[in-house]
Scaffold this motif. Structure first.
Motif, PDB file in Angstrom:
ATOM      1  N   VAL A   1      -9.274  16.061  -6.499  1.00  0.00           N
ATOM      2  CA  VAL A   1      -9.242  17.198  -7.425  1.00  0.00           C
ATOM      3  C   VAL A   1     -10.594  17.920  -7.398  1.00  0.00           C
ATOM      4  O   VAL A   1     -10.651  19.160  -7.383  1.00  0.00           O
ATOM      5  CB  VAL A   1      -8.900  16.725  -8.853  1.00  0.00           C
ATOM      6  CG1 VAL A   1      -9.165  17.831  -9.867  1.00  0.00           C
ATOM      7  CG2 VAL A   1      -7.436  16.297  -8.932  1.00  0.00           C
ATOM      8  N   SER A   2     -11.678  17.158  -7.360  1.00  0.00           N
ATOM      9  CA  SER A   2     -13.010  17.762  -7.288  1.00  0.00           C
ATOM     10  C   SER A   2     -13.202  18.518  -5.973  1.00  0.00           C
ATOM     11  O   SER A   2     -13.721  19.636  -5.960  1.00  0.00           O
ATOM     12  CB  SER A   2     -14.084  16.684  -7.433  1.00  0.00           C
ATOM     13  OG  SER A   2     -13.984  16.028  -8.672  1.00  0.00           O
ATOM     14  N   LEU A   3     -12.776  17.885  -4.862  1.00  0.00           N
ATOM     15  CA  LEU A   3     -12.922  18.534  -3.560  1.00  0.00           C
ATOM     16  C   LEU A   3     -12.082  19.810  -3.500  1.00  0.00           C
ATOM     17  O   LEU A   3     -12.542  20.846  -3.010  1.00  0.00           O
ATOM     18  CB  LEU A   3     -12.504  17.566  -2.453  1.00  0.00           C
ATOM     19  CG  LEU A   3     -12.724  18.051  -1.012  1.00  0.00           C
ATOM     20  CD1 LEU A   3     -14.208  18.242  -0.737  1.00  0.00           C
ATOM     21  CD2 LEU A   3     -12.130  17.069  -0.013  1.00  0.00           C
ATOM     22  N   ALA A   4     -10.847  19.749  -4.006  1.00  0.00           N
ATOM     23  CA  ALA A   4      -9.977  20.929  -3.991  1.00  0.00           C
ATOM     24  C   ALA A   4     -10.528  22.028  -4.895  1.00  0.00           C
ATOM     25  O   ALA A   4     -10.379  23.221  -4.591  1.00  0.00           O
ATOM     26  CB  ALA A   4      -8.567  20.540  -4.426  1.00  0.00           C
ATOM     27  N   GLY A   5     -11.185  21.638  -6.002  1.00  0.00           N
ATOM     28  CA  GLY A   5     -11.797  22.642  -6.860  1.00  0.00           C
ATOM     29  C   GLY A   5     -12.917  23.382  -6.157  1.00  0.00           C
ATOM     30  O   GLY A   5     -13.028  24.611  -6.250  1.00  0.00           O
ATOM     31  N   GLY A   6     -13.739  22.644  -5.427  1.00  0.00           N
ATOM     32  CA  GLY A   6     -14.786  23.295  -4.649  1.00  0.00           C
ATOM     33  C   GLY A   6     -14.229  24.155  -3.539  1.00  0.00           C
ATOM     34  O   GLY A   6     -14.749  25.240  -3.249  1.00  0.00           O
ATOM     35  N   LEU A   7     -13.152  23.682  -2.909  1.00  0.00           N
ATOM     36  CA  LEU A   7     -12.513  24.457  -1.844  1.00  0.00           C
ATOM     37  C   LEU A   7     -11.965  25.765  -2.400  1.00  0.00           C
ATOM     38  O   LEU A   7     -12.114  26.829  -1.788  1.00  0.00           O
ATOM     39  CB  LEU A   7     -11.391  23.624  -1.211  1.00  0.00           C
ATOM     40  CG  LEU A   7     -10.595  24.250  -0.066  1.00  0.00           C
ATOM     41  CD1 LEU A   7     -11.508  24.641   1.090  1.00  0.00           C
ATOM     42  CD2 LEU A   7      -9.510  23.278   0.404  1.00  0.00           C
ATOM     43  N   GLY A   8     -11.313  25.699  -3.571  1.00  0.00           N
ATOM     44  CA  GLY A   8     -10.780  26.909  -4.179  1.00  0.00           C
ATOM     45  C   GLY A   8     -11.867  27.909  -4.526  1.00  0.00           C
ATOM     46  O   GLY A   8     -11.725  29.121  -4.290  1.00  0.00           O
ATOM     47  N   ALA A   9     -12.982  27.413  -5.084  1.00  0.00           N
ATOM     48  CA  ALA A   9     -14.094  28.305  -5.419  1.00  0.00           C
ATOM     49  C   ALA A   9     -14.681  28.958  -4.162  1.00  0.00           C
ATOM     50  O   ALA A   9     -15.021  30.148  -4.164  1.00  0.00           O
ATOM     51  CB  ALA A   9     -15.167  27.523  -6.173  1.00  0.00           C
ATOM     52  N   ALA A  10     -14.777  28.169  -3.088  1.00  0.00           N
ATOM     53  CA  ALA A  10     -15.335  28.711  -1.840  1.00  0.00           C
ATOM     54  C   ALA A  10     -14.411  29.767  -1.234  1.00  0.00           C
ATOM     55  O   ALA A  10     -14.869  30.810  -0.749  1.00  0.00           O
ATOM     56  CB  ALA A  10     -15.561  27.572  -0.846  1.00  0.00           C
ATOM     57  N   ILE A  11     -13.092  29.508  -1.262  1.00  0.00           N
ATOM     58  CA  ILE A  11     -12.140  30.500  -0.744  1.00  0.00           C
ATOM     59  C   ILE A  11     -12.242  31.791  -1.548  1.00  0.00           C
ATOM     60  O   ILE A  11     -12.269  32.898  -0.992  1.00  0.00           O
ATOM     61  CB  ILE A  11     -10.706  29.939  -0.805  1.00  0.00           C
ATOM     62  CG1 ILE A  11     -10.542  28.792   0.198  1.00  0.00           C
ATOM     63  CG2 ILE A  11      -9.681  31.036  -0.515  1.00  0.00           C
ATOM     64  CD1 ILE A  11      -9.202  28.081   0.108  1.00  0.00           C
ATOM     65  N   GLN A  12     -12.317  31.656  -2.870  1.00  0.00           N
ATOM     66  CA  GLN A  12     -12.420  32.836  -3.726  1.00  0.00           C
ATOM     67  C   GLN A  12     -13.701  33.591  -3.451  1.00  0.00           C
ATOM     68  O   GLN A  12     -13.716  34.834  -3.401  1.00  0.00           O
ATOM     69  CB  GLN A  12     -12.355  32.406  -5.191  1.00  0.00           C
ATOM     70  CG  GLN A  12     -12.240  33.547  -6.182  1.00  0.00           C
ATOM     71  CD  GLN A  12     -10.825  34.050  -6.305  1.00  0.00           C
ATOM     72  OE1 GLN A  12     -10.007  33.837  -5.413  1.00  0.00           O
ATOM     73  NE2 GLN A  12     -10.542  34.723  -7.395  1.00  0.00           N
ATOM     74  N   LEU A  13     -14.798  32.878  -3.266  1.00  0.00           N
ATOM     75  CA  LEU A  13     -16.088  33.520  -3.002  1.00  0.00           C
ATOM     76  C   LEU A  13     -16.062  34.255  -1.668  1.00  0.00           C
ATOM     77  O   LEU A  13     -16.556  35.385  -1.558  1.00  0.00           O
ATOM     78  CB  LEU A  13     -17.202  32.473  -3.009  1.00  0.00           C
ATOM     79  CG  LEU A  13     -18.624  32.986  -2.764  1.00  0.00           C
ATOM     80  CD1 LEU A  13     -19.041  33.939  -3.866  1.00  0.00           C
ATOM     81  CD2 LEU A  13     -19.608  31.818  -2.672  1.00  0.00           C
ATOM     82  N   LEU A  14     -15.489  33.617  -0.640  1.00  0.00           N
ATOM     83  CA  LEU A  14     -15.420  34.267   0.669  1.00  0.00           C
ATOM     84  C   LEU A  14     -14.540  35.515   0.629  1.00  0.00           C
ATOM     85  O   LEU A  14     -14.813  36.505   1.303  1.00  0.00           O
ATOM     86  CB  LEU A  14     -14.874  33.285   1.706  1.00  0.00           C
ATOM     87  CG  LEU A  14     -15.811  32.144   2.117  1.00  0.00           C
ATOM     88  CD1 LEU A  14     -15.067  31.141   2.993  1.00  0.00           C
ATOM     89  CD2 LEU A  14     -17.027  32.685   2.855  1.00  0.00           C
ATOM     90  N   HIS A  15     -13.470  35.457  -0.173  1.00  0.00           N
ATOM     91  CA  HIS A  15     -12.546  36.587  -0.232  1.00  0.00           C
ATOM     92  C   HIS A  15     -13.066  37.712  -1.122  1.00  0.00           C
ATOM     93  O   HIS A  15     -12.916  38.882  -0.808  1.00  0.00           O
ATOM     94  CB  HIS A  15     -11.186  36.122  -0.750  1.00  0.00           C
ATOM     95  CG  HIS A  15     -10.188  37.229  -0.874  1.00  0.00           C
ATOM     96  ND1 HIS A  15      -9.874  38.053   0.185  1.00  0.00           N
ATOM     97  CD2 HIS A  15      -9.440  37.650  -1.922  1.00  0.00           C
ATOM     98  CE1 HIS A  15      -8.964  38.935  -0.195  1.00  0.00           C
ATOM     99  NE2 HIS A  15      -8.694  38.721  -1.477  1.00  0.00           N
ATOM    100  N   HIS A  16     -13.695  37.347  -2.240  1.00  0.00           N
ATOM    101  CA  HIS A  16     -14.168  38.347  -3.195  1.00  0.00           C
ATOM    102  C   HIS A  16     -15.685  38.372  -3.225  1.00  0.00           C
ATOM    103  O   HIS A  16     -16.298  38.312  -4.292  1.00  0.00           O
ATOM    104  CB  HIS A  16     -13.636  38.045  -4.601  1.00  0.00           C
ATOM    105  CG  HIS A  16     -12.154  38.191  -4.703  1.00  0.00           C
ATOM    106  ND1 HIS A  16     -11.522  39.402  -4.630  1.00  0.00           N
ATOM    107  CD2 HIS A  16     -11.177  37.270  -4.861  1.00  0.00           C
ATOM    108  CE1 HIS A  16     -10.215  39.230  -4.760  1.00  0.00           C
ATOM    109  NE2 HIS A  16      -9.980  37.940  -4.886  1.00  0.00           N
ATOM    110  N   GLY A  17     -16.288  38.469  -2.040  1.00  0.00           N
ATOM    111  CA  GLY A  17     -17.731  38.602  -1.963  1.00  0.00           C
ATOM    112  C   GLY A  17     -18.164  39.969  -2.446  1.00  0.00           C
ATOM    113  O   GLY A  17     -17.352  40.819  -2.815  1.00  0.00           O
TER     114      GLY A  17
END
Length: 453
Positions: A304-320
């Protein structure tokens, strides 16, 4: 020292069935085995309600119960005093327990007998350790916190989505000893998840789809909660993906446009964790193993922690930042020269009904990725163009991205991987940030089939 529920979570996975003792209104006691004791939080558990039996009648008349549990690794005995609060007949907790019960039922040969009617939620009033001889617990396979730290440090260095996806699967294999995993992203408009990366399977299944609510993966996405099963569950098996056939007028054959989902034929352990950014589900991180009870509560927590970081990173890359996202950068080297288009022509058919693309008679892709490829090939055929940018694709009305949050880069990664897997004489190659090149290595014959034709 007062025991906390978190300290005995290993007892709650059902490796050794628990026992519940209740008392009727007239004082007559009753004891029965439990199918499930589900951890809810530090102060609550849920028990599975499957039959209207003596235990059920007793608990409705007298809300107190005693539950005996055994730690499967140490043989430690524990006794819990519980107070019944409510029954949940739908929602995330119900779906978690329904999935687990399906695995337990299949494992016990009672798949047609066990059916979850509700999740009975109890407050934990007391936990006592019963004096007994205990075993030394086995050493863990890995230090999960250390593995999580190492993974996060590596993934922080990923500067694009492709590297992030590959890096996540690498970390699962190297740091967590997980050799069968996949990452699926959500197409919210279509209500389906599509596989964008996988590891450990004979075929990658890139582009395969699962409907929200279908199996462990679909339920995890729909309910926004982790789903974990420790035994093979036929009801949740992905051995054979749901397949659709397209029948076109004027054609004698039915054309299959469903890519089989990868997976272990008899996965005995499954863990599906939503990838989230804020309140929005972006996709699912899915792990499986042939080993029973491979993933425990601690594995679930760390994923759950790893997936949370993955989700934040995907969002950051998409909405830079708007001034940087999709901004063309000077190329460090000139793009490779286009090979001469020679040899027999490749027939490319586009079906407008679902934007599916066929290369000769072989299905390639459909949906948004299919509409992207068709737009690129039309521009190439009309003008000879080979250089494109993400920014212009976002604004291209032919592609019809579902909404501004749709991850275009993910669609391009999906499309590029499918072309490589099919050994197609068409390639999509990234050149600079937000820019890519279309490579066509043979003559093309483009055919568009309108919807309903």
């Amino acid at each position: 020292m007062k025991l906390k529920l978190d300290a005995i979570r290993a007892c709650l996975d059902g490796a050794i069935p628990g026992t519940i003792a209740t008392c009727a209104a007239d004082g007559v006691p009753n004891a029965a085995y439990l199918s499930q004791v589900q951890y809810v939080d530090a102060e609550h558990v849920a028990l599975s309600w499957q039959f209207f039996n003596t235990t059920r009648r007793n608990i409705l008349a007298n809300p107190l119960a005693r539950v005996a549990l055994i730690d499967p690794s140490t043989a430690g005995h524990y006794r819990l005093l519980l107070q019944y609060l409510r029954t949940e007949e739908e929602g995330p907790l119900f779906e978690i327990m329904k999935a687990k019960l399906a695995g337990i039922a299949s494992h016990a040969g009672m798949a047609g007998v066990f059916r979850l009617l509700g999740a009975d939620v109890y407050r934990v009033l007391e936990i006592d350790q019963v004096p007994s001889r205990t075993l030394t617990p086995a050493l863990p396979r890995a230090n999960l916190l250390a593995a999580l730290r190492a993974s996060v440090e590596e993934l922080c260095l990923c500067m694009d989505l492709d590297a992030l996806l590959c890096g996540t699967l690498d970390c699962l294999e190297r740091h967590f000893d997980v050799h069968h995993a996949m990452i699926l992203l959500l197409d919210a408009a279509a209500g389906r998840l599509y596989t964008i990366a996988s590891r450990g399977y004979e075929t990658s299944g890139i582009g395969s789809e699962i409907t929200l609510g279908d199996g462990v993966i679909g339920v995890a996405a729909r309910e926004r909660t982790p789903i974990r099963i420790g035994h093979f569950a036929a009801e949740y098996s992905y051995g054979k993906a749901i397949r659709e056939n397209l029948e076109r007028s004027g054609l004698a054959l039915q054309m299959d446009t469903e890519i089989p989902l990868p997976g272990l034929p008899g996965a005995n352990s499954q863990l599906a964790v939503p990838i989230r950014a804020g309140t929005r589900v972006l996709g699912v991180l899915y792990l499986e193993s042939a080993q029973e009870q491979r993933f425990g509560y601690d594995d679930e927590d760390v994923m759950v922690s790893l997936a949370g970081g993955l989700g934040a990173a995907i969002q950051l890359l998409h909405h830079g930042p708007a001034d940087h996202r999709d901004e063309p950068r000077p190329a460090s080297r000139p793009p490779p020269a286009q090979p001469s288009a020679s040899g027999p022509p490749l027939q490319v058919r586009h079906y407008a009904e679902n934007d599916s693309i066929f290369l000769d008679t072989d299905y390639l892709i459909k949906g948004v990725a299919g509409s992207i490829l068709w737009a690129l090939l039309r521009d190439h055929a009309d003008t000879g163009r080979t250089a494109f940018s993400n920014r212009e694709l976002r604004l291209d009305p032919r592609i019809r991205l579902p909404d501004i949050s749709d991850n275009l880069e993910a669609r391009l990664i999906l499309l590029g991987r499918r072309l490589v897997e099919r050994n197609a004489p068409i390639r999509i190659e990234k050149t600079t940030r937000g820019c890519f090149q279309l490579r066509v290595e043979c003559p093309l014959q483009l055919t568009h089939v309108p919807a309903g034709a």
